[in-house]
Design a protein around this motif. Structure first.
Motif, PDB file in Angstrom:
ATOM      1  N   TYR A 359       0.811  -1.221   0.000  1.00  0.00           N
ATOM      2  CA  TYR A 359       0.000   0.000   0.000  1.00  0.00           C
ATOM      3  C   TYR A 359       0.850   1.279   0.000  1.00  0.00           C
ATOM      4  CZ  TYR A 359      -3.968  -3.052   1.140  1.00  0.00           C
ATOM      5  OH  TYR A 359      -4.935  -4.023   1.116  1.00  0.00           O
ATOM      6  N   LYS A 360       1.832   1.337   0.881  1.00  0.00           N
ATOM      7  CA  LYS A 360       2.651   2.546   1.006  1.00  0.00           C
ATOM      8  C   LYS A 360       3.442   2.800  -0.286  1.00  0.00           C
ATOM      9  CE  LYS A 360       6.221   4.722   3.872  1.00  0.00           C
ATOM     10  NZ  LYS A 360       7.110   4.552   5.058  1.00  0.00           N
ATOM     11  N   LYS A 361       4.068   1.739  -0.798  1.00  0.00           N
ATOM     12  CA  LYS A 361       4.858   1.856  -2.026  1.00  0.00           C
ATOM     13  C   LYS A 361       3.976   2.305  -3.193  1.00  0.00           C
ATOM     14  CE  LYS A 361       7.726  -0.975  -5.118  1.00  0.00           C
ATOM     15  NZ  LYS A 361       8.263  -2.351  -5.366  1.00  0.00           N
ATOM     16  N   LEU A 362       2.779   1.749  -3.257  1.00  0.00           N
ATOM     17  CA  LEU A 362       1.840   2.075  -4.322  1.00  0.00           C
ATOM     18  C   LEU A 362       1.405   3.533  -4.236  1.00  0.00           C
ATOM     19  CD1 LEU A 362       0.252   0.804  -6.665  1.00  0.00           C
ATOM     20  CD2 LEU A 362      -1.535   0.226  -5.038  1.00  0.00           C
ATOM     21  N   LEU A 363       1.114   3.991  -3.029  1.00  0.00           N
ATOM     22  CA  LEU A 363       0.663   5.370  -2.838  1.00  0.00           C
ATOM     23  C   LEU A 363       1.758   6.361  -3.228  1.00  0.00           C
ATOM     24  CD1 LEU A 363      -1.514   7.301  -1.880  1.00  0.00           C
ATOM     25  CD2 LEU A 363      -0.618   7.059   0.451  1.00  0.00           C
ATOM     26  N   ILE A 364       2.989   6.081  -2.812  1.00  0.00           N
ATOM     27  CA  ILE A 364       4.117   6.965  -3.143  1.00  0.00           C
ATOM     28  C   ILE A 364       4.319   7.039  -4.657  1.00  0.00           C
ATOM     29  CG2 ILE A 364       6.624   7.229  -2.974  1.00  0.00           C
ATOM     30  CD1 ILE A 364       6.416   6.053  -0.137  1.00  0.00           C
ATOM     31  N   LYS A 365       4.231   5.872  -5.315  1.00  0.00           N
ATOM     32  CA  LYS A 365       4.411   5.852  -6.768  1.00  0.00           C
ATOM     33  C   LYS A 365       3.338   6.696  -7.468  1.00  0.00           C
ATOM     34  CE  LYS A 365       4.127   2.973 -10.881  1.00  0.00           C
ATOM     35  NZ  LYS A 365       3.786   1.656 -11.448  1.00  0.00           N
ATOM     36  N   GLU A 366       2.084   6.527  -7.056  1.00  0.00           N
ATOM     37  CA  GLU A 366       0.993   7.251  -7.713  1.00  0.00           C
ATOM     38  C   GLU A 366       1.050   8.751  -7.423  1.00  0.00           C
ATOM     39  OE1 GLU A 366      -1.038   6.187  -9.989  1.00  0.00           O
ATOM     40  OE2 GLU A 366      -0.171   4.183  -9.882  1.00  0.00           O
ATOM     41  N   ILE A 367       1.503   9.132  -6.220  1.00  0.00           N
ATOM     42  CA  ILE A 367       1.669  10.559  -5.912  1.00  0.00           C
ATOM     43  C   ILE A 367       2.737  11.167  -6.819  1.00  0.00           C
ATOM     44  CG2 ILE A 367       2.488  12.208  -4.170  1.00  0.00           C
ATOM     45  CD1 ILE A 367       1.127  10.481  -2.060  1.00  0.00           C
ATOM     46  N   VAL A 372       4.267  14.450 -11.607  1.00  0.00           N
ATOM     47  CA  VAL A 372       4.849  14.564 -12.950  1.00  0.00           C
ATOM     48  C   VAL A 372       3.778  14.950 -13.964  1.00  0.00           C
ATOM     49  CG1 VAL A 372       5.983  13.314 -14.832  1.00  0.00           C
ATOM     50  CG2 VAL A 372       6.751  12.989 -12.462  1.00  0.00           C
ATOM     51  N   HIS A 373       2.653  14.190 -13.948  1.00  0.00           N
ATOM     52  CA  HIS A 373       1.565  14.493 -14.879  1.00  0.00           C
ATOM     53  C   HIS A 373       0.985  15.880 -14.617  1.00  0.00           C
ATOM     54  CE1 HIS A 373       0.842   9.881 -15.328  1.00  0.00           C
ATOM     55  NE2 HIS A 373       1.796  10.315 -16.133  1.00  0.00           N
ATOM     56  N   GLY A 374       0.871  16.217 -13.326  1.00  0.00           N
ATOM     57  CA  GLY A 374       0.329  17.526 -12.962  1.00  0.00           C
ATOM     58  C   GLY A 374       1.212  18.654 -13.447  1.00  0.00           C
ATOM     59  N   ILE A 400      -2.231  25.962 -11.243  1.00  0.00           N
ATOM     60  CA  ILE A 400      -2.173  25.437  -9.872  1.00  0.00           C
ATOM     61  C   ILE A 400      -3.341  24.491  -9.612  1.00  0.00           C
ATOM     62  CG2 ILE A 400      -2.290  26.068  -7.428  1.00  0.00           C
ATOM     63  CD1 ILE A 400      -0.820  28.661  -8.154  1.00  0.00           C
ATOM     64  N   ALA A 401      -4.540  24.873 -10.077  1.00  0.00           N
ATOM     65  CA  ALA A 401      -5.708  24.013  -9.897  1.00  0.00           C
ATOM     66  C   ALA A 401      -5.530  22.682 -10.613  1.00  0.00           C
ATOM     67  CB  ALA A 401      -6.959  24.725 -10.409  1.00  0.00           C
ATOM     68  N   MET A 402      -4.967  22.723 -11.822  1.00  0.00           N
ATOM     69  CA  MET A 402      -4.733  21.497 -12.575  1.00  0.00           C
ATOM     70  C   MET A 402      -3.739  20.591 -11.849  1.00  0.00           C
ATOM     71  SD  MET A 402      -5.437  19.769 -15.341  1.00  0.00           S
ATOM     72  CE  MET A 402      -6.055  20.905 -16.585  1.00  0.00           C
ATOM     73  N   MET A 403      -2.686  21.171 -11.311  1.00  0.00           N
ATOM     74  CA  MET A 403      -1.686  20.414 -10.561  1.00  0.00           C
ATOM     75  C   MET A 403      -2.331  19.684  -9.386  1.00  0.00           C
ATOM     76  SD  MET A 403       1.473  19.454  -9.820  1.00  0.00           S
ATOM     77  CE  MET A 403       2.684  20.528 -10.591  1.00  0.00           C
ATOM     78  N   PHE A 404      -3.122  20.401  -8.587  1.00  0.00           N
ATOM     79  CA  PHE A 404      -3.753  19.800  -7.414  1.00  0.00           C
ATOM     80  C   PHE A 404      -4.811  18.775  -7.813  1.00  0.00           C
ATOM     81  CE2 PHE A 404      -1.842  23.274  -5.034  1.00  0.00           C
ATOM     82  CZ  PHE A 404      -1.563  22.658  -3.818  1.00  0.00           C
ATOM     83  N   ALA A 405      -5.530  19.037  -8.883  1.00  0.00           N
ATOM     84  CA  ALA A 405      -6.566  18.105  -9.329  1.00  0.00           C
ATOM     85  C   ALA A 405      -5.961  16.747  -9.693  1.00  0.00           C
ATOM     86  CB  ALA A 405      -7.321  18.672 -10.521  1.00  0.00           C
ATOM     87  N   LEU A 406      -4.826  16.747 -10.381  1.00  0.00           N
ATOM     88  CA  LEU A 406      -4.192  15.484 -10.787  1.00  0.00           C
ATOM     89  C   LEU A 406      -3.550  14.774  -9.602  1.00  0.00           C
ATOM     90  CD1 LEU A 406      -2.634  16.291 -14.283  1.00  0.00           C
ATOM     91  CD2 LEU A 406      -4.856  15.360 -13.705  1.00  0.00           C
ATOM     92  N   ILE A 407      -3.039  15.519  -8.649  1.00  0.00           N
ATOM     93  CA  ILE A 407      -2.471  14.891  -7.442  1.00  0.00           C
ATOM     94  C   ILE A 407      -3.584  14.256  -6.613  1.00  0.00           C
ATOM     95  CG2 ILE A 407      -1.289  15.323  -5.250  1.00  0.00           C
ATOM     96  CD1 ILE A 407       0.305  17.527  -6.702  1.00  0.00           C
ATOM     97  N   VAL A 408      -4.677  15.000  -6.441  1.00  0.00           N
ATOM     98  CA  VAL A 408      -5.831  14.457  -5.701  1.00  0.00           C
ATOM     99  C   VAL A 408      -6.388  13.222  -6.417  1.00  0.00           C
ATOM    100  CG1 VAL A 408      -8.222  14.908  -5.029  1.00  0.00           C
ATOM    101  CG2 VAL A 408      -6.461  16.634  -4.609  1.00  0.00           C
ATOM    102  N   ALA A 409      -6.451  13.261  -7.736  1.00  0.00           N
ATOM    103  CA  ALA A 409      -6.942  12.116  -8.509  1.00  0.00           C
ATOM    104  C   ALA A 409      -6.079  10.887  -8.264  1.00  0.00           C
ATOM    105  CB  ALA A 409      -6.950  12.460  -9.997  1.00  0.00           C
ATOM    106  N   THR A 439     -12.186  14.730  -7.049  1.00  0.00           N
ATOM    107  CA  THR A 439     -11.302  15.551  -7.878  1.00  0.00           C
ATOM    108  C   THR A 439     -12.006  16.824  -8.350  1.00  0.00           C
ATOM    109  OG1 THR A 439     -11.915  14.233  -9.818  1.00  0.00           O
ATOM    110  CG2 THR A 439      -9.893  13.614  -8.672  1.00  0.00           C
ATOM    111  N   GLU A 440     -13.286  16.727  -8.681  1.00  0.00           N
ATOM    112  CA  GLU A 440     -14.024  17.914  -9.122  1.00  0.00           C
ATOM    113  C   GLU A 440     -14.179  18.927  -7.990  1.00  0.00           C
ATOM    114  OE1 GLU A 440     -17.740  16.726 -10.763  1.00  0.00           O
ATOM    115  OE2 GLU A 440     -16.900  16.185 -12.715  1.00  0.00           O
ATOM    116  N   VAL A 441     -14.592  18.456  -6.831  1.00  0.00           N
ATOM    117  CA  VAL A 441     -14.829  19.356  -5.699  1.00  0.00           C
ATOM    118  C   VAL A 441     -13.553  20.081  -5.291  1.00  0.00           C
ATOM    119  CG1 VAL A 441     -15.389  19.430  -3.229  1.00  0.00           C
ATOM    120  CG2 VAL A 441     -16.845  18.138  -4.802  1.00  0.00           C
ATOM    121  N   ILE A 442     -12.454  19.316  -5.133  1.00  0.00           N
ATOM    122  CA  ILE A 442     -11.198  19.934  -4.698  1.00  0.00           C
ATOM    123  C   ILE A 442     -10.616  20.806  -5.811  1.00  0.00           C
ATOM    124  CG2 ILE A 442      -8.822  19.444  -3.985  1.00  0.00           C
ATOM    125  CD1 ILE A 442      -9.882  17.017  -2.479  1.00  0.00           C
ATOM    126  N   GLY A 443     -10.664  20.311  -7.064  1.00  0.00           N
ATOM    127  CA  GLY A 443     -10.136  21.088  -8.184  1.00  0.00           C
ATOM    128  C   GLY A 443     -10.866  22.408  -8.367  1.00  0.00           C
TER     129      GLY A 443
END
Length: 463
Positions: A359-367, A372-374, A400-409, A439-443
């Motif tokens: 779980y931890k390794k997976l979460l770090i990778k996706e963040i 990067v994508h953000g 900035i909103a796009m960056m946070f939206a992709l991280i939250v996603a 993602t919509e609400v936070i973005g």
């Protein structure tokens, strides 16, 4: 009489099947409709059956040849069968189950409501094959196995076994004769033999000399997931099942496992996009309405939440209407990024490839992927916004909103299905709706909050 509209040719299309459905609907309950259905290949029979309305389906089950229904049952899901057999009398139902594989018959009996299954079983000829399976949960090997198999004693020679096989018409006719299981006098499994070996071996050779002794088997209590993994890893066509003493009690066939995996994958996909139950794309209209409407209603509520965020900044948008242009862009990119992560995670969970240590390794990778994508997407949309609307501050807010939206996603795409798994809830159930909403609400909130802040600074002459 030969009806037009169906033939087994390479260019056979769904148009032919559509015509067959219309003909059967029109001709039921005349015998010519049942004859027409008999002509079809079993896969096409399933396709036609699922396109018929409920009344026509019941008529088929009440009048079709029992062997045809048995083959149909092997291809249909249990819940689809239950809807049809509820009003069929006990004697007819017992005969149907006698012509159905024992594991499927047991699943059907266990799923029947408001009927005494003991009465139905008592009317069955094959009740001794089905009764032992009724006590097993569907998620263990005992609930997956079939009792139709060919077991021979280890002190028999091949000539004796071939004589026994000649009397096993049911097994031969149902293509269950690929493997023989060798047992001792106590019924303990000793080996497996590929039936092809019998053809080329000396009739006087004892089966114990040609059997495979390094076989793989499971106990009745082995989990379904482990059975699937074993058959996949070792490329097994059959998986014998034994009791705690090693006695052979059943076998899990590859075809059954393939059907289970396909059905579960389809079910997970449907759940992720908010379709309740299994829906056939060309099935009855109102059935589709019932399957889709509940989650559409849930999704309506969640989208209203996103709309409420926008409403909170109604004054800000009225001061700079251009802000509204980029709301669907932020929403769309966040939703797609979340869905990418979610689908991968749910699939890996379903295959058993993820455990708590990952779980931890997976979460770090996706963040990190979200970062990067953000970064890439935020730079791209920032440049577009700047040149398109000639506003640095608008570009800054969108980026900035796009960056946070992709991280939250990325984060929600991992945490939501894993949290559901920990809570013993199907990870596929409503995950897509939850990720998209988050993602919509936070973005939207970050985007419009930044816009409000920057507009105030501009109006005060501070920037």
């Amino acid at each position: 009489m030969k009806l037009e509209g169906y033939s087994y040719t390479e260019d056979k299309s769904y148009f032919d099947l559509d015509q067959t459905v219309r003909l059967i609907k029109k001709l039921l309950p005349l015998s010519i409709a049942y004859n027409r259905f008999h002509e079809l290949h079993v896969i096409d029979q399933v396709d036609v059956f699922l396109r018929l309305d409920h009344k026509s389906q019941v008529l088929l089950y009440e009048n079709l040849d029992l062997k045809i229904i048995g083959k149909l049952n092997s291809q249909l899901q249990v819940n689809e069968i239950i809807k049809v057999i509820n009003n069929i009398d006990d004697l007819r139902l017992a005969k149907i189950l006698d012509n159905t594989n024992s594991n499927i018959s047991a699943d059907i009996l266990q799923a029947i409501n408001h009927r005494d299954i003991k009465d139905i079983v008592s009317l069955m000829v094959k009740k001794e094959d089905v009764e032992p399976l009724l006590g097993f949960d569907e998620d263990i090997a005992g609930g997956l196995m079939a009792t139709e198999l060919l077991a021979v004693r280890d002190d028999f020679n091949i000539g004796q076994i071939l004589s026994v096989i000649k009397n096993q018409d049911y097994l031969i006719n149902n293509d269950d004769f690929s493997y023989l299981f060798v047992i001792d006098r106590q019924g303990v499994l000793k080996g497996i033999v590929d039936s092809k070996i019998l053809v080329v071996s000396n009739p006087n050779t004892y089966i114990s000399f040609v059997m495979k002794k390094d076989f793989i088997s499971v106990k009745v209590s082995t989990t379904k997931d482990k059975c699937i993994k074993l058959m996949k890893r070792y490329n097994l066509n059959v998986l014998p099942v034994t009791d705690h003493k090693g006695k052979l009690v059943g076998v899990i066939n590859l075809t059954d496992i393939i059907n289970i995996v396909q059905n579960e994958a389809t079910e997970d996909m449907y759940k992720m996009i908010g379709i309740a139950g299994k829906e056939h794309v060309l099935g009855p209209f109102w059935s589709s309405v019932r399957h889709r409407l509940p989650w559409l209603s849930v999704n309506l509520i969640t989208t209203i939440l996103a709309g409420m965020i926008v409403t909170m900044f109604e004054g800000t948008i009225s001061r700079a209407v251009v802000l509204a242009i980029f709301l669907p862009i932020i929403s769309g990119q966040g939703g797609i990024a979340g869905s990418q992560t979610l689908i991968l995670i749910v699939r890996e969970i379903a295959l058993g490839n993820i455990n708590s240590r990952d779980y931890k390794k997976l979460l770090i990778k996706e963040i990190n992927l979200g970062l990067v994508h953000g970064l890439i997407m935020s730079l791209a949309i920032g440049v577009i916004a700047w040149f398109w609307k000639d506003s640095f501050y608008l570009a800054l807010a969108v980026s900035i909103a796009m960056m946070f939206a992709l991280i939250v996603a990325a984060i929600s795409g991992v945490l939501i299905p894993i949290s559901l798994k920990i809570l013993r809830i199907d990870p596929a159930l409503g995950s897509a709706v939850a990720v998209t909403t988050l993602t919509e609400v936070i973005g939207f909130f970050i985007y419009l909050s930044l816009a409000w802040y920057l507009i105030n600074l501009i109006e005060k002459g501070l920037v």
